[in-house]
Motif scaffolding. Sequence first.
Motif, PDB file in Angstrom:
ATOM      1  N   ALA A   1     -29.295  76.750  89.530  1.00  0.00           N
ATOM      2  CA  ALA A   1     -27.998  77.262  89.991  1.00  0.00           C
ATOM      3  C   ALA A   1     -28.170  78.209  91.176  1.00  0.00           C
ATOM      4  O   ALA A   1     -27.371  78.179  92.124  1.00  0.00           O
ATOM      5  CB  ALA A   1     -27.279  77.967  88.852  1.00  0.00           C
ATOM      6  N   ALA A   2     -29.206  79.038  91.138  1.00  0.00           N
ATOM      7  CA  ALA A   2     -29.426  80.005  92.216  1.00  0.00           C
ATOM      8  C   ALA A   2     -29.739  79.298  93.531  1.00  0.00           C
ATOM      9  O   ALA A   2     -29.226  79.686  94.594  1.00  0.00           O
ATOM     10  CB  ALA A   2     -30.559  80.957  91.836  1.00  0.00           C
TER      11      ALA A   2
ATOM     12  N   GLU B   1     -39.853  70.708  88.484  1.00  0.00           N
ATOM     13  CA  GLU B   1     -40.296  70.419  87.127  1.00  0.00           C
ATOM     14  C   GLU B   1     -40.035  71.580  86.173  1.00  0.00           C
ATOM     15  O   GLU B   1     -39.708  71.375  85.001  1.00  0.00           O
ATOM     16  CB  GLU B   1     -41.788  70.070  87.138  1.00  0.00           C
ATOM     17  CG  GLU B   1     -42.327  69.651  85.786  1.00  0.00           C
ATOM     18  CD  GLU B   1     -43.771  69.204  85.857  1.00  0.00           C
ATOM     19  OE1 GLU B   1     -44.404  69.068  84.789  1.00  0.00           O
ATOM     20  OE2 GLU B   1     -44.276  68.982  86.978  1.00  0.00           O
ATOM     21  N   ASN B   2     -40.180  72.799  86.675  1.00  0.00           N
ATOM     22  CA  ASN B   2     -40.014  73.977  85.808  1.00  0.00           C
ATOM     23  C   ASN B   2     -38.635  74.616  85.938  1.00  0.00           C
ATOM     24  O   ASN B   2     -38.433  75.757  85.507  1.00  0.00           O
ATOM     25  CB  ASN B   2     -41.098  75.015  86.109  1.00  0.00           C
ATOM     26  CG  ASN B   2     -41.034  75.520  87.544  1.00  0.00           C
ATOM     27  OD1 ASN B   2     -40.359  74.928  88.384  1.00  0.00           O
ATOM     28  ND2 ASN B   2     -41.746  76.615  87.831  1.00  0.00           N
ATOM     29  N   ASP B   3     -37.681  73.919  86.521  1.00  0.00           N
ATOM     30  CA  ASP B   3     -36.352  74.486  86.713  1.00  0.00           C
ATOM     31  C   ASP B   3     -35.663  74.770  85.385  1.00  0.00           C
ATOM     32  O   ASP B   3     -35.755  73.985  84.431  1.00  0.00           O
ATOM     33  CB  ASP B   3     -35.463  73.540  87.529  1.00  0.00           C
ATOM     34  CG  ASP B   3     -35.361  73.939  88.984  1.00  0.00           C
ATOM     35  OD1 ASP B   3     -35.478  75.139  89.288  1.00  0.00           O
ATOM     36  OD2 ASP B   3     -35.159  73.042  89.830  1.00  0.00           O
ATOM     37  N   THR B   4     -34.952  75.889  85.364  1.00  0.00           N
ATOM     38  CA  THR B   4     -33.998  76.183  84.309  1.00  0.00           C
ATOM     39  C   THR B   4     -32.601  76.078  84.913  1.00  0.00           C
ATOM     40  O   THR B   4     -32.447  75.944  86.129  1.00  0.00           O
ATOM     41  CB  THR B   4     -34.191  77.588  83.747  1.00  0.00           C
ATOM     42  OG1 THR B   4     -33.891  78.551  84.790  1.00  0.00           O
ATOM     43  CG2 THR B   4     -35.620  77.810  83.264  1.00  0.00           C
ATOM     44  N   GLU B   5     -31.608  76.166  84.066  1.00  0.00           N
ATOM     45  CA  GLU B   5     -30.242  76.136  84.580  1.00  0.00           C
ATOM     46  C   GLU B   5     -30.023  77.255  85.588  1.00  0.00           C
ATOM     47  O   GLU B   5     -29.388  77.056  86.627  1.00  0.00           O
ATOM     48  CB  GLU B   5     -29.258  76.252  83.419  1.00  0.00           C
ATOM     49  CG  GLU B   5     -27.808  76.081  83.823  1.00  0.00           C
ATOM     50  CD  GLU B   5     -26.854  76.110  82.644  1.00  0.00           C
ATOM     51  OE1 GLU B   5     -25.636  76.136  82.876  1.00  0.00           O
ATOM     52  OE2 GLU B   5     -27.336  76.105  81.493  1.00  0.00           O
TER      53      GLU B   5
ATOM     54  N   GLY C   1     -16.393  68.382  86.767  1.00  0.00           N
ATOM     55  CA  GLY C   1     -16.106  69.317  85.686  1.00  0.00           C
ATOM     56  C   GLY C   1     -17.112  70.445  85.587  1.00  0.00           C
ATOM     57  O   GLY C   1     -17.703  70.864  86.579  1.00  0.00           O
ATOM     58  N   LEU C   2     -17.323  70.923  84.350  1.00  0.00           N
ATOM     59  CA  LEU C   2     -18.119  72.130  84.101  1.00  0.00           C
ATOM     60  C   LEU C   2     -19.567  71.799  83.724  1.00  0.00           C
ATOM     61  O   LEU C   2     -19.921  70.660  83.496  1.00  0.00           O
ATOM     62  CB  LEU C   2     -17.472  72.951  82.985  1.00  0.00           C
ATOM     63  CG  LEU C   2     -16.032  73.418  83.236  1.00  0.00           C
ATOM     64  CD1 LEU C   2     -15.479  74.118  81.995  1.00  0.00           C
ATOM     65  CD2 LEU C   2     -15.963  74.339  84.453  1.00  0.00           C
ATOM     66  N   HIS C   3     -20.390  72.865  83.691  1.00  0.00           N
ATOM     67  CA  HIS C   3     -21.776  72.804  83.201  1.00  0.00           C
ATOM     68  C   HIS C   3     -22.600  71.766  83.967  1.00  0.00           C
ATOM     69  O   HIS C   3     -23.404  71.033  83.391  1.00  0.00           O
ATOM     70  CB  HIS C   3     -21.803  72.501  81.698  1.00  0.00           C
ATOM     71  CG  HIS C   3     -20.894  73.371  80.887  1.00  0.00           C
ATOM     72  ND1 HIS C   3     -21.024  74.755  80.845  1.00  0.00           N
ATOM     73  CD2 HIS C   3     -19.820  73.060  80.113  1.00  0.00           C
ATOM     74  CE1 HIS C   3     -20.091  75.252  80.062  1.00  0.00           C
ATOM     75  NE2 HIS C   3     -19.336  74.247  79.616  1.00  0.00           N
ATOM     76  N   THR C   4     -22.410  71.725  85.256  1.00  0.00           N
ATOM     77  CA  THR C   4     -23.049  70.686  86.067  1.00  0.00           C
ATOM     78  C   THR C   4     -24.569  70.799  86.063  1.00  0.00           C
ATOM     79  O   THR C   4     -25.272  69.780  86.001  1.00  0.00           O
ATOM     80  CB  THR C   4     -22.538  70.745  87.511  1.00  0.00           C
ATOM     81  OG1 THR C   4     -22.849  72.021  88.072  1.00  0.00           O
ATOM     82  CG2 THR C   4     -21.032  70.530  87.562  1.00  0.00           C
ATOM     83  N   HIS C   5     -25.102  72.022  86.141  1.00  0.00           N
ATOM     84  CA  HIS C   5     -26.555  72.184  86.236  1.00  0.00           C
ATOM     85  C   HIS C   5     -27.234  71.801  84.924  1.00  0.00           C
ATOM     86  O   HIS C   5     -28.270  71.128  84.930  1.00  0.00           O
ATOM     87  CB  HIS C   5     -26.902  73.612  86.625  1.00  0.00           C
ATOM     88  CG  HIS C   5     -26.171  74.096  87.844  1.00  0.00           C
ATOM     89  ND1 HIS C   5     -26.035  73.339  88.984  1.00  0.00           N
ATOM     90  CD2 HIS C   5     -25.517  75.264  88.090  1.00  0.00           C
ATOM     91  CE1 HIS C   5     -25.338  74.013  89.886  1.00  0.00           C
ATOM     92  NE2 HIS C   5     -25.006  75.173  89.365  1.00  0.00           N
ATOM     93  N   ALA C   6     -26.664  72.223  83.814  1.00  0.00           N
ATOM     94  CA  ALA C   6     -27.230  71.873  82.507  1.00  0.00           C
ATOM     95  C   ALA C   6     -27.222  70.361  82.309  1.00  0.00           C
ATOM     96  O   ALA C   6     -28.190  69.775  81.795  1.00  0.00           O
ATOM     97  CB  ALA C   6     -26.447  72.569  81.397  1.00  0.00           C
TER      98      ALA C   6
END
Length: 212
Positions: free
Chosen positions: A163-164, A155-159, A114-119
Amino acid sequence: MKKIVILISGRGSNMQALLAAKPGCTIAAVISNRADAGGLAFAQSHGIATAVVAHRDHPDRESFDAELARVIDGFAPDFVILAGFMRILTAGFVNHYQGRLINIHPSLLPAYTGLHTHARALADGVKIHGCTVHFVTADLDHGPIIIQAAVPVLENDTEDTLAARILNEEHRIFPQAIRWLCTDQIELNSAGRVINRANTSVNAALISPALE
């Protein structure tokens, strides 16, 4: 040479990666459910036929999918490639293209369908995330896997940063999967299992159940 039709809903970055990779097939058309999808102009600039089948013009999924299939079949493709096509397809549509419908999903399926996989991956604190190219079945994001690529979650990843990095891997493995398909090195057998005749040394960095 095999023909493919690519379905998009937005800018079509995976479509662009396919074009750049020259995966051994003819791109017969690029079709979108949105007239404002940026990828349509890109395809047109490369001399590729385009079409729009707007989902908002149809009262339900069944009628939209029926019209979409009619337009696709007008190009007589060997495979239909979902490259950021943001519509849930009906079982009738999926069955019409059984063994010929391919999707790329931004997670290591079967995790995070489904959606919003990275978050969701970040919220769960996973250490490994990635992307998957798979055959589409009526069971959403559960079709037989062709190839996957994994990236570490930092550790410091954001969505956005996660994603990038995963998008870079999508652009790497998607053309590989389509090249396998278009050169008859991949197929889905009658038991629903992926058969891969490709050279297993193609790239050790690629995680592929089909190559096990």
